[in-house]
Write an enzyme that holds these catalytic residues in place. Structure first.
Site, short mmCIF file in Angstrom:
data_model
loop_
_atom_site.label_atom_id
_atom_site.label_comp_id
_atom_site.label_asym_id
_atom_site.label_seq_id
_atom_site.Cartn_x
_atom_site.Cartn_y
_atom_site.Cartn_z
N ASP B 7 0.88 -1.17 0.00
CA ASP B 7 0.00 0.00 0.00
C ASP B 7 0.91 1.22 0.00
O ASP B 7 1.44 1.61 1.04
CB ASP B 7 -0.88 -0.02 1.26
N GLU B 68 -1.60 -1.18 -4.72
CA GLU B 68 -2.85 -0.43 -4.89
C GLU B 68 -2.76 0.41 -6.15
O GLU B 68 -1.77 1.09 -6.40
CB GLU B 68 -3.12 0.45 -3.67
N ASP B 141 -2.36 1.06 7.18
CA ASP B 141 -1.62 0.76 5.95
C ASP B 141 -1.15 -0.70 5.94
O ASP B 141 -1.07 -1.32 4.87
CB ASP B 141 -0.41 1.69 5.83
#
Lengths: 221, 221
Positions: B7, B68, B141
């Site tokens: 992420d 992501e 996260d």
């Protein structure tokens, strides 16, 4: 001082190497464009740019890297790829311990032409004049990379110190505001323009000449 | 199959490694966060992330990387740094020849909770349940990185083929539109939810349980 200028982009990444010092003639070392096929997967395109940029660094051994500073505005459809591509010269500078300078397009235009709103034709003409080139560097990304490198040589230490202070993209506008409040000492070109204007000239003769050429080519009025 | 989920972020870059296969229990291999000091120059922060991510790759030797997918929207002040950070796992995948998958946040939420609009508490609860964790991965996260890795294991080949077709960030919305027109086969979780709903349940019991927990914690209603 030898500077590698990089105008980041996925499809065309401009690369230019310039050698010189403030107040002395500049020399073109090399200029080109790294292209990646739009049909390749995104991560492969980034790797292609990284691999070719490493070749440029190996071949030309610059003392500093100048990269166009990214803003989160403009064409939203391409900005993410450009931002991802811009990470590559930044990583290369950090890995080699080279000073990294980030310049906005208007800083580059102001440094090279004396006018932060100069058009592409004016920037290209001044790049050719400054480096004594007979042929126009093409595509525009190549000329932009050379302009970035010229900007870094001329702005020199002051800009590098500013770049060291850049801890985040978010600080860009704060830095620009600080620069506006406390303008940097005029560079060689700005001094020449100011002297010419003070002596009654409406624009520096080189700018006027570049503008005439641009008008002849139909790229400016 | 072992997947490294990333992420991306400059201040906190979530990293999680998950091992398993569709239809079989998943196992947490490792989870953590790469942090870089906001006072460091931008290019140094990128290099720190790259160096630590290389350690993760060396230590855990994943078969694929899931990142992501970046959109050019959201918080404009941080999006450039996040985009630059996202280039790092993409370059790592390309350099090692590992499959790279890009998943949007809603794809991840849908894969992990069965609901593309699930909130963070629901995603975290399902990540804990799927991996059999007693403790909540923090910060968010880290949980997001695990959810990305779980999504990639479960979506598996289909998502990888889609990622291979991603030649540019610009194609994201076109791909999403294509997915909506021709939905992927439901995953294991979606099948369970559908079966439960068909049998008269209003929501899958695990989702309902996660929601109750979230309500108790005051993070959902």
């Amino acid at each position: 001082m030898r500077v590698l200028g990089v105008d980041p982009g996925l499809t065309r990444c401009g690369v230019g190497v310039v050698e010189g010092a403030p107040g002395r003639p500049l020399r073109l070392v090399a200029v080109g464009v790294i292209r990646t096929p739009s049909g390749d997967p995104l991560h492969q395109r980034l790797l292609t740019i990284q691999t070719e940029l490493e070749d440029w660094l190996h071949d030309h051994d610059p003392d500093a890297i100048a990269v166009e500073r990214m803003f989160a505005r403009g064409d939203v459809s391409t900005i993410m790829g450009t931002a991802q591509a811009s990470a590559i010269p930044m990583l290369a500078a950090a890995r080699r311990g080279l000073p990294l300078a980030l310049h906005t397009p208007s800083e580059v235009k102001a440094a090279v032409t004396g006018n932060g709103r100069a058009d592409k034709a004016q920037v290209t003409s001044m790049v050719m004049r400054v480096l004594g080139l007979d042929e126009r560097p093409t595509p525009a990304d190549a000329a932009d990379a050379l302009a970035l490198a010229i900007c870094q040589v001329w702005r020199g230490g002051a800009a590098s110190r500013l770049a060291d202070a850049v801890t985040d993209n978010r600080t860009t506008e704060a830095l620009d505001a600080a620069r506006r409040r406390q303008p940097a000492a005029p560079n060689r070109w700005q001094q020449a323009v100011a002297a010419h204007r003070a002596s009654g000239g409406s624009a520096h003769p080189a700018v006027a000449a570049a503008r005439r050429q641009a008008v002849q080519r139909g790229t400016a009025r």
